[in-house]
Design an enzyme around this catalytic site. Structure first.
Site, short mmCIF file in Angstrom:
data_model
loop_
_atom_site.label_atom_id
_atom_site.label_comp_id
_atom_site.label_asym_id
_atom_site.label_seq_id
_atom_site.Cartn_x
_atom_site.Cartn_y
_atom_site.Cartn_z
CB ALA A 328 -0.88 -0.01 1.24
CG PHE A 331 -0.57 9.85 -2.43
CD1 PHE A 331 -1.14 10.72 -1.52
CD2 PHE A 331 0.77 10.02 -2.76
CE1 PHE A 331 -0.41 11.75 -0.96
CE2 PHE A 331 1.50 11.05 -2.20
CZ PHE A 331 0.92 11.91 -1.29
N GLY A 332 -2.19 5.37 -2.77
CA GLY A 332 -2.78 4.33 -3.60
C GLY A 332 -2.05 3.03 -3.39
CD GLU A 333 -4.65 -1.15 -4.76
OE1 GLU A 333 -4.71 -1.02 -6.00
OE2 GLU A 333 -5.54 -1.69 -4.10
CE LYS A 352 4.57 5.88 -4.18
NZ LYS A 352 5.47 6.03 -3.04
CG ASP A 445 12.12 7.08 7.12
OD1 ASP A 445 12.62 6.49 8.10
OD2 ASP A 445 10.98 6.85 6.70
#
Ligand code: IFC
Length: 682
Positions: A328, A331-333, A352, A445
Site C-alpha cells: 500500500a 496515495f494508492g497501491e 505505484k 528516513d
C-alpha cells in the site's frame, strides 16, 4: 564434478564488478574445487550475448580461482554483462553433461574519465604560464571541459581554478620567478575524473625591475578603481529594500514555507528581482554549477508538471501490464507488473498508483517524488523507469526488486548469509548513500525497511514514506514541533532541533548496519521512544549484534558519535567496507560474546525486578538453591561468572536432571535477554 556455486551477489562500481558466492553444496567428494568465470556482453535491445573479449581484467584471475570472490575491471560503461560462475574440479573435463554454473546479470555505469597524464608547458613570461595537455587515455565519454587548479608552490591553501573546453590555457597574473603547481582533471557527464599528478613550472625572473614596476602602475590604478566601483554597486544593491516587502512570487513563498526557520533565505533570494527575469538568468531559479551535480528540490519549480517531465520519462499506459498488488502506498497501491518499451524486451517493474479522486496537492506530492527519484542514477538507488501522467491512474514506475524490503527479507532468512554477503549489502547501501549525499540530498528516513533488495542481493536505497507506519506508537513518533520522525533511526540533533544532514543520515546508516548484522532485529527492541531518546542522550548505544565482526561494530559506534562532525563520511564508510571485503580475515575477530554479556553485567547490574544480588539468591528464587554450594565451589561465585555457564558446565557440575538443567538455562537466558536489552554505555 561439483554442483553450481550458490548465492552469487554482485556489486557494481562504475565499470568494475565485484562478484561473490558461496561454495557448491556438492563438491563431488573432492577437495580440488576451483572456480571459473565466463563473461558475456549482452545487447540490451536484442538480448543477444557475445564473449567479452580480452579487454576485461580479472582480479586475481579468471580461472582456477580458489577464493569465492573475484573482481572484473575495465568493463565498458553502460553495458549489460552476464557473468557465469562455474565450480570445477579435476574431473569436470570428463563431464559430458551440461556445465553447472550460477549466473549474475549486471549493468555497468558510466565511469569518470581517467586522469590527464601528460601536460606540457608552452609560452612562459614573468607573469604567465601557458600549458597544453592530451585528452586522458580513457575519457569514458565526451569530455565537456577541463578544470585546471594551480597555486604557488608551498602555498596550497590559496589556489585558483580555471575551466577550459580546450586542451590549452594560460594562467596569468602570476609572480615573476616563482614556482607554480598545476593539476588538471576532465569532466564528462559522469562527473569529474581524478586530478592529474602535480606538474611544476616556473615563471621567468624579473629582468629590469624598475621598468616592470612602472608598467604595472596603470594596471593597479585601473583595478583599484574597478574594485571600488563594484563594491559600491554591491553594497547599494544589498541595502535597497527586502524581498518580503516586494514579494518574490510563488516559488519563494513556497521556499519560505519549506524552511520556516531560515528566513534569511528570503532576503537572500530577493537579489533576484522578479520571477520572469530570474528564470532567464537562473533557469527556474537553480544556478547550475558546471560539474557539480546537485539535487534540485522539485518544490522550487513554479510548475510541478514541468519538474516531473524534466526528470522523468513519460510512459504510455499501454506499455504497462499490472500483475498483482504488493503493498500500500500513501496515495494508492503498489503493484508488480511488466513494462514493454519500444525496441526493448519486456521486463518486470514495480508500479505505484495515485488513487482516483486525488486533490491537486496530492498529485503534486505524488509526482514530486518522481521528480526527486528521476534525478538519481546509481546502482544502489532505486531506478525510476518513468511516470504515467497523460492518462489515469497516474503512476510511478520503477525497476522491480524481487526480494522486497531488506528488513522483512533478513527476518525471513535469519542466519542464512555469510558475513561477506552481509557486508556486501552494507557496502551497496553506503555507496548509494554516498551518491545521495554528494548530490546534496538528505534522506531523513534511512532504515532497513526503506532498502529494497533484488534477486542478486543488490541493495538499493528507497523511501516508502508514510506508506508504512513510521512507528508502532504514532504518539511518540511526533516531536514537540509536530514533525513525524522515526526516533530509533534518527540522530539526536535531528530529533532535538531538526538538524537533518548527511551526518544525521550517517547515524541512521549505523542503525541500518545494526539491523543488517542482527537480521532485522528491531533497534532498541521494545523500549519506548522516550526511553530511547533518554538512553542515547545519556551516552548509551546499542550493543553489538550477536557474532558481529569487531570492525563492523566499531564502525557502528563511529556512526553514533554525538558530535556529528566526528562521524565518518559515506565515502569513508564505503572505503572501509571495501577494505574489509578485500581482506576477509579482518572480519574474523568477532565482538567477544562473553565480554559482550559480562560487560553489560558489570555496567548494568540489574536493579529492581528480576535482579539478583548473589548466586544463592538467584538459585533460591528459581527453587534450585540446592546447587548453590556446587556453584560457589566451582568458581561460579558471582552473577558475572554465572552468566557464562553453558549446558556442558552444568553437566560437569553434576546437574544431571534435564528438568533442572532447563530451569537454570532458561533463567540464565532470560536474564541475558534483559541485560542485552539494556545498552552499552560509550
Ligand atoms: C516523498 C518522497 C519520496 N520524496 C522522495 N521520495 C523517495 C522515494 C526517495 C527515494 C530515494 F531513496 F531515492 F531517495 C526513493 C523513493 C522510492 O523508493 N519511491 C518509489 C519506489 C516509488 C514508486 C515505486 C513503485 C517504488 N518501488 C517499489 O515500491 C518497489 C517494490 C519492489 N520493487 O520496487
Amino acid at each position: 564434478p561439483p554442483s553450481a556455486p550458490r548465492s552469487a551477489i554482485s556489486n557494481v562500481n562504475e565499470t568494475s564488478v565485484f562478484l561473490e558466492w558461496i561454495p557448491p553444496a556438492d563438491t563431488g567428494g573432492r577437495k580440488d574445487v576451483s572456480y571459473y568465470i565466463a563473461c558475456k556482453k549482452c545487447n540490451s535491445h536484442s538480448g543477444l550475448c557475445e564473449a567479452c573479449g580480452s579487454h576485461v581484467r580479472y582480479l586475481p584471475q579468471q580461472t582456477g580461482l580458489k577464493n569465492t570472490s573475484v573482481m572484473m575491471v575495465d568493463l565498458l560503461a553502460h553495458t549489460n554483462y552476464t557473468f557465469e560462475i562455474e565450480a570445477v574440479n579435476g574431473v569436470s573435463d570428463q563431464n559430458p553433461g551440461a556445465r553447472q554454473f550460477v549466473s549474475v546479470n549486471v549493468t555497468t555505469n558510466q565511469a569518470a574519465p581517467s586522469p590527464v597524464s601528460s601536460v606540457k608547458k608552452g609560452k612562459i613570461t614573468k607573469n604567465s604560464i601557458s600549458l597544453s595537455w592530451q585528452e586522458p587515455d580513457r575519457p569514458n565519454g565526451i569530455i565537456l571541459e577541463y578544470e585546471i587548479k594551480y597555486f604557488e608552490k608551498d602555498e596550497e591553501t590559496s589556489y585558483t581554478i580555471i575551466k577550459s573546453k580546450l586542451t590549452t590555457i594560460t594562467a596569468d597574473g602570476l609572480k615573476p620567478g616563482s614556482a607554480y603547481i598545476f593539476q588538471i582533471r576532465a569532466r564528462t557527464a559522469a562527473g569529474y575524473g581524478g586530478f592529474s599528478r602535480r606538474f611544476e613550472f616556473e615563471t621567468s625572473p624579473v629582468s629590469v625591475a624598475a621598468s616592470s614596476d612602472q608598467s604595472q602602475i596603470p594596471i593597479i590604478v585601473v583595478s583599484v578603481t574597478v574594485g571600488v566601483i563594484l563594491l559600491a554597486v554591491v553594497i547599494g544593491f544589498l541595502l535597497s529594500g527586502s524581498c518580503c516587502d516586494h514579494g518574490c512570487g510563488w516559488a519563494s513563498s513556497l521556499r519560505a514555507v519549506a524552511y520556516p526557520n531560515l528566513t534569511w533565505r528570503c532576503g537572500y533570494s530577493k537579489a533576484k528581482q522578479d520571477p520572469e527575469e530570474e528564470k532567464m538568468h537562473f533557469h527556474n531559479g537553480h544556478i547550475k554549477l558546471p560539474g557539480v551535480r546537485t539535487y534540485i528540490d522539485p518544490h522550487t519549480y513554479e510548475d510541478p508538471n514541468q519538474a516531473v517531465h524534466e526528470f522523468a520519462k513519460e510512459i504510455e499506459a499501454s506499455c504497462i501490464t499490472i500483475e498483482r498488488v504488493i503493498g500500500a502506498g500513501e496515495f494508492g497501491e503498489v503493484c508488480s507488473g511488466r513494462l514493454k518499451l519500444q525496441g526493448k524486451r519486456e521486463f518486470p517493474v514495480a508500479i505505484k498508483t495515485l488513487k482516483v479522486g486525488y486533490t491537486e496537492k496530492q498529485r503534486r506530492d505524488f509526482l514530486g517524488e518522481a521528480s526527486i527519484m528521476g534525478q538519481f542514477d546509481h546502482p544502489n538507488i532505486i531506478h525510476l523507469e518513468g511516470v504515467v501522467t497523460k492518462s489515469k491512474p497516474v503512476m510511478i514506475v520503477t525497476e522491480y526488486m524481487e526480494n522486497g524490503s531488506l528488513d522483512t527479507f533478513l527476518k525471513k532468512n535469519d542466519g542464512q548469509f555469510t558475513v561477506i554477503q552481509l557486508v556486501g549489502m552494507l557496502r551497496g547501501i553506503a555507496s548509494g548513500m554516498k551518491y545521495l549525499s554528494d548530490m546534496g540530498y538528505v534522506h531523513r528516513d534511512l532504515a532497513a525497511r526503506n532498502i529494497l533488495i533484488n534477486s542478486n542481493l543488490v541493495c538499493k536505497v528507497s523511501d516508502f514514506g508514510l506508506s508504512r507506519v513510521l512507528e508502532d506508537d504514532p504518539e511518540a513518533a511526533y516531536t514537540t514541533r509536530g514533525g513525524k520522525i522515526p526516533i530509533r533511526w534518527t540522530a539526536p540533533e535531528a530529533i532535538a532541533f531538526r538538524k537533518f544532514t548527511s551526518a544525521s543520515d550517517v547515524w541512521s546508516y549505523g542503525i541500518v548496519m545494526w539491523e543488517v548484522m542482527s537480521y532485522g532485529e528491531r533497534p532498541y527492541w521494545e523500549m519506548t521512544n522516550q526511553d530511547v531518546i533518554k538512553a542515547v542522550e545519556e551516552g548509551y548505544r546499542l550493543p553489538s549484534p550477536m557474532d558481529c565482526p569487531a570492525a563492523l561494530y566499531q564502525l557502528m559506534l563511529d556512526c553514533w558519535q554525538k558530535d556529528r562532525n566526528s562521524r565518518p563520511k559515506f565515502d569513508e564508510i564505503v572505503s572501509m567496507l571495501d577494505k574489509l571485503i578485500r581482506n576477509p580475515s579482518s572480519l574474523k575477530t568477532l565482538v567477544n560474546a562473553s565480554s559482550r554479556v559480562s560487560n553489560l553485567l558489570v555496567e548494568h547490574s540489574p536493579v529492581g525486578s528480576g535482579a539478583y544480588r548473589s548466586v544463592g539468591e538467584w538459585l533460591e528464587a528459581i527453587k534450585m538453591g540446592r546447587y548453590t554450594e556446587i556453584f560457589m565451589e566451582n568458581g561460579y561465585s558471582s552473577m558475572d561468572a554465572v552468566a557464562q555457564v553453558t549446558l556442558e558446565d552444568l553437566r560437569r557440575l553434576g546437574v544431571t536432571l534435564v528438568g533442572h538443567q532447563k530451569k537454570i538455562m532458561n533463567s540464565l537466558q532470560e536474564m541475558k535477554v534483559q541485560l542485552v536489552n539494556g545498552m552499552v554505555p560509550l
